[in-house]
Each structure stands twice: as structure tokens, then as C-alpha cells.
Design a protein around this motif. Structure first.
Motif, mmCIF file in Angstrom:
data_model
loop_
_atom_site.group_PDB
_atom_site.id
_atom_site.type_symbol
_atom_site.label_atom_id
_atom_site.label_comp_id
_atom_site.label_asym_id
_atom_site.label_seq_id
_atom_site.Cartn_x
_atom_site.Cartn_y
_atom_site.Cartn_z
ATOM 1 N N VAL A 150 3.331 0.991 12.136
ATOM 2 C CA VAL A 150 4.489 0.820 13.608
ATOM 3 C C VAL A 150 5.401 0.784 12.478
ATOM 4 O O VAL A 150 6.316 1.759 12.798
ATOM 5 C CB VAL A 150 4.414 -0.754 13.936
ATOM 6 N N MET A 151 5.345 0.208 10.734
ATOM 7 C CA MET A 151 6.255 0.859 10.660
ATOM 8 C C MET A 151 6.270 1.476 9.459
ATOM 9 O O MET A 151 7.672 1.756 8.705
ATOM 10 C CB MET A 151 6.593 -0.781 10.219
ATOM 11 N N LYS A 152 5.266 2.148 9.383
ATOM 12 C CA LYS A 152 5.271 3.582 8.100
ATOM 13 C C LYS A 152 5.768 3.230 6.530
ATOM 14 O O LYS A 152 5.435 4.022 6.458
ATOM 15 C CB LYS A 152 6.451 4.988 8.529
ATOM 16 N N ASN A 153 4.909 2.215 6.608
ATOM 17 C CA ASN A 153 4.949 1.549 4.605
ATOM 18 C C ASN A 153 6.101 1.848 4.644
ATOM 19 O O ASN A 153 6.406 2.569 3.404
ATOM 20 C CB ASN A 153 4.068 2.461 4.139
ATOM 21 N N PRO A 154 7.877 1.438 4.874
ATOM 22 C CA PRO A 154 8.691 2.161 4.151
ATOM 23 C C PRO A 154 8.700 1.223 2.572
ATOM 24 O O PRO A 154 9.451 1.834 2.012
ATOM 25 C CB PRO A 154 10.025 0.542 5.127
#
Length: 192
Positions: A139-143
Motif C-alpha cells: 500500500v505505502m510502497k516502502n517509502p
């Protein structure tokens, strides 16, 4: 003898991050590595890069020492919590003040990308979080991981960069934490 530098980015000495850093350090030391640890909270420096790269800002002695230790190390271990899908302000300030042109990268006239001055080094990122891994990844794309791994370390030539993501911390049992410490002990023993 491998030279390992552990950089602990958690400001709280009683945090699980400190236990992780200590466990890795002890295991690497017991495996005959030369190990040093920098606890960022113990350093005295202004974390604000006041002028960007427009004009030089003098480095405090603690930062000069930290840079020398990073240059000498073969393997860098970064231990920090993910807060608001990023790194703690203390760690971000340390990066802003030490990962500078001429130190970790060098601009090249007429070239799109700078030269990487940390080539030949490897790294392990140990990240703790309260966000379950599937949500952080899908969901957050590993920021925080992408920024730290690709935007900082690999950008400056550190490769490979391996990641250990430990979560959720807040609701974890004592047994789960013991298992995580055993995992970090094994990584430290291999300096992986």
C-alpha cells in the motif's frame, strides 16, 4: 578482519533499536570483526543543512569523526525506527550533514549522475515499525526503505544493501522480540 560500523538512529536508549544494535555488535565482535557503533543521540551537531549545497557549512568534530568511520568501514549497519513512513529527524539530519558532495558523492561536469564515493561498501538496514510489512510494501510502497536504500546508500555506491524489516513492534510479544534478537545475532555473526 571485516570493519563494521553500526549507526543507531533511535534517540531513546531504552528502545528495542538499541537492543538490536547491541546484539548485532556483540555477534560481529564475537566473530572477530572490528566493530564500532555510533549512537546518533550522543553526537553534538546541528542537524539542519542551513544553506543546502549553495555554500559550505562547517562540520562539527563529531560529524568529522563519523565520516572518517564511515569511510574506513567495509560494512555499514543502519538501525532505526520507521516513523511516519520515514526516518527519525535525528537520522535525517545526520544524513543531510554528512552525505555531502565530495564526501559520499561527487558531481561530474556534463554528466547526469554524480560519481559514487562509497563504492566497495555493503550495508544492512534494520528497520523497526508498527506497520505490518504487507501494508508498508503493497500500500505505502516502502517509502522509508526506498529512500534510504536507493536514494541514499545505493546513490552513493553502497551495494548490496540488504533490509531487515521488523514489525509490528508495539504489539509484539517478548518471545517475538527474542526471536528477532536471535535473527539479528545470526546476521551479526556473518556481518551480513
Amino acid at each position: 578482519m571485516k570493519k563494521v560500523l553500526i549507526i543507531n538512529g533511535h534517540p531513546d536508549r531504552e528502545s528495542f533499536n538499541w537492543a538490536l544494535a547491541k546484539t548485532y555488535s556483540e555477534a560481529a565482535h564475537n566473530a572477530n570483526a572490528k566493530v564500532e557503533t555510533i549512537n546518533l543521540v550522543d553526537l553534538h551537531f546541528d542537524p539542519v543543512l542551513k544553506y543546502g549545497y549553495r555554500r559550505p557549512y562547517p562540520l562539527e568534530p563529531d560529524l568529522e569523526t563519523a565520516i572518517e568511520k564511515m569511510k574506513e568501514a567495509e560494512h555499514l549497519v543502519w538501525v532505526f525506527p520507521m516513523w511516519w513512513y520515514g526516518v527519525p529527524a535525528l537520522l535525517k539530519g545526520f544524513i543531510d550533514r554528512t552525505f555531502l558532495p565530495g564526501i559520499t558523492f561527487k558531481y561530474q561536469k556534463g554528466k547526469l549522475f554524480p560519481s559514487k564515493l562509497l563504492k566497495g561498501k555493503t550495508a544492512r538496514i534494520i528497520v523497526t515499525a508498527d506497520t505490518v510489512s504487507w501494508y508498508n510494501r503493497w500500500v505505502m510502497k516502502n517509502p522509508a526503505i526506498n529512500q534510504f536504500k536507493k536514494g541514499i546508500l545505493e546513490f552513493c555506491g553502497v551495494k548490496p544493501v540488504k533490509v531487515t524489516y521488523l514489525a509490528p513492534i508495539k504489539s509484539s510479544s517478548m518471545q517475538k522480540r527474542k526471536n528477532w534478537l536471535l535473527e539479528i545475532n545470526k546476521l551479526g555473526a556473518r556481518q551480513a
